[in-house]
Design an enzyme around this catalytic site. Structure first.
Site, PDB file in Angstrom:
ATOM      1  N   THR A 116       0.806  -1.344   0.142  1.00  0.00           N
ATOM      2  CA  THR A 116      -0.148   0.180   0.037  1.00  0.00           C
ATOM      3  C   THR A 116       0.665   1.328   0.171  1.00  0.00           C
ATOM      4  OG1 THR A 116      -0.144  -0.064   2.478  1.00  0.00           O
ATOM      5  CG2 THR A 116      -1.910  -1.073   1.435  1.00  0.00           C
ATOM      6  N   GLY A 138      18.388 -10.773   3.641  1.00  0.00           N
ATOM      7  CA  GLY A 138      17.528 -11.484   2.933  1.00  0.00           C
ATOM      8  C   GLY A 138      16.473 -12.073   3.566  1.00  0.00           C
ATOM      9  N   TYR A 145       7.814  -7.624  -8.277  1.00  0.00           N
ATOM     10  CA  TYR A 145       7.540  -6.484  -7.484  1.00  0.00           C
ATOM     11  C   TYR A 145       7.083  -5.139  -8.436  1.00  0.00           C
ATOM     12  CZ  TYR A 145       7.839  -2.788  -3.950  1.00  0.00           C
ATOM     13  OH  TYR A 145       7.395  -1.563  -3.240  1.00  0.00           O
ATOM     14  N   GLU A 152      18.144   3.234  -3.310  1.00  0.00           N
ATOM     15  CA  GLU A 152      17.431   1.990  -3.529  1.00  0.00           C
ATOM     16  C   GLU A 152      17.137   1.838  -4.969  1.00  0.00           C
ATOM     17  OE1 GLU A 152      16.665   0.055  -0.228  1.00  0.00           O
ATOM     18  OE2 GLU A 152      16.344  -1.890  -1.311  1.00  0.00           O
ATOM     19  N   ASP A 190       9.993   1.125   4.268  1.00  0.00           N
ATOM     20  CA  ASP A 190      11.071   0.725   5.084  1.00  0.00           C
ATOM     21  C   ASP A 190      11.897   1.772   5.688  1.00  0.00           C
ATOM     22  OD1 ASP A 190      10.312  -1.806   3.620  1.00  0.00           O
ATOM     23  OD2 ASP A 190      11.895  -1.792   2.249  1.00  0.00           O
TER      24      ASP A 190
END
Ligand code: GLA
Length: 386
Positions: free
Chosen positions: A37, A120, A220, A158, A170
């Site tokens: 979201t 990971g 993604y 990123e 994040d």
């Protein structure tokens, strides 16, 4: 002194033969509810967790030098571009690049890194690395950066240095986490509010499935495109719609057959998640952990059916966790397509019994080994005063 801080200082000293000048620490994070979201201007419940990454830095003449407790090599880099061979350095290099582009007075540095965030495992060790690097470089080169601005710069790092088109979840969680609180983040306004867990005796179990799907990153990015195209469909009908955040369940229902089936399902997931986050806040206020847990199972079901970002291994972990007495809820957490699940458990459970229950049944069902990390909500990233 915190052991991780002591370790990173020692690593710096033994690698570079002098003491580090500045040090920063950032936690990992777990997405509790509100899957995919963030880049749809939605709502997320997340938490920083009590696993950390520390960086120690010092000035350097004209090269960038890195050592890490997790990698054997000492890396010397002279040009700030995305690295292929030593890709782990990209997070700090990317942050340096964007700080410089934003006009902050940064210059080459040496850096040592230590971490207790499993890599990971979907716990955002990368965001922790970015944020800790940004804070430490600010301290080293004598400038203060607003945390929201730092979150944006880290996300750019990123996108451009690590190739993941992530949202801000994040970086926000890592920066603004609070001990014994969840964080409710509104990705439209970028406001955040801590939600107290006082009197709610829960512990998180984050379970690494041991499976990462090769296409995870591009899937993604594909989902993101699908969400944007669903939002476009609604905004063509109603210019007041800017993102899926503006589409309520009623509007979604009316769209029916006109919207491409896959776009409809993606929208259902995102809109459903936003509603589940709203419901979760009320249930937590009422201290209704069973009700809260059901929302987690609902979220996972929606990932499986609507967003199609689950996989048999994650489904198996959720099902097995749900059979454990003392489990309130469980779901995949983070991007999906492999990765990890989050289970919310009563804190009085016997942890080793849960571990045995999950690992045995998971190995029997899938042939894979899972790794379980128990965690509690922690405070956000900080510069270590020395
Ligand atoms: C990853 C991304 C986040 C968010 C989640 C899904 O963790 O980095 O920005 O989109 O997936 O909710």
């Amino acid at each position: 002194m915190d052991k991780l801080v002591a370790d990173v200082e020692e690593l710096y000293r033994s690698s570079f033969a002098c003491a580090a000048q500045c040090c920063a620490r950032a936690p990992g994070r777990v997405e509790v509810l509100g899957n995919h979201t963030d880049y749809n201007e939605g709502l997320v419940l997340s938490a920083a967790i009590d696993r950390h990454l520390c960086v120690a830095v010092g000035r350097s003449d004209n090269t960038f030098e890195f050592v890490s407790g997790s990698f054997p090599e000492r890396v010397v880099i002279s040009e700030v571009v995305p690295q292929k061979e030593y890709a782990w350095t990209n997070y700090a290099l990317g942050v340096y690049h964007w700080l410089k582009a934003a006009g902050y007075p940064v210059a080459p540095f040496r850096m040592a890194v230590t971490s207790t965030i499993p890599q990971g495992a979907g716990l955002s060790s990368s965001a922790a690395f970015e944020v800790a690097s940004g804070l430490a470089l600010g301290d080293l080169y004598g400038f203060k950066i607003d945390k929201q601005e730092l979150a944006h710069l880290c996300r750019k790092a990123e996108h451009t240095f690590a190739g993941a088109n992530c949202g801000l979840l994040d970086q926000y969680s890592v920066l603004f986490g609070k001990q014994q609180h969840l964080l409710l983040i509104d990705f439209r306004t970028l406001d955040y509010r801590p939600i107290s867990l006082a009197g709610l005796d829960i512990v998180f179990a984050i379970t690494e499935s041991g499976v990462t799907h090769r296409l995870g990153e591009s899937a993604y990015n594909d989902r993101r495109i699908e969400c944007e195209s669903a939002a476009r469909y609604f905004s063509e009908k109603d210019p007041a719609v800017h993102s899926l955040r503006d589409v309520n369940p009623g509007k979604l229902h009316q769209a029916g057959d006109e919207l491409q089936a896959s776009a409809l399902k993606r929208a259902q997931h995102v809109i459903g998640e936003i509603e589940r986050v709203k419901a979760a806040i009320e249930l937590l206020e009422q201290k209704d952990l069973r009700g809260f847990g059901k929302l987690l199972y609902g979220s996972h079901e929606s990932s499986l059916v609507n967003f199609e970002n689950s996989c048999p291994e994650l489904d198996s972990l959720v099902r097995i966790a749900s059979q454990f007495e003392g489990a309130y809820g469980s779901r995949l957490t983070g991007g999906g397509f492999g990765g990890a699940t989050l289970s919310v458990l009563d804190c009085t459970i016997e942890k080793h019994t849960f571990v045995r229950h999950l690992t045995d049944a998971y190995a029997r069902e899938t042939g894979h080994t899972c790794a379980i990390h128990f965690a509690t909500p922690a405070g956000g990233a900080e510069i270590i005063e020395r």
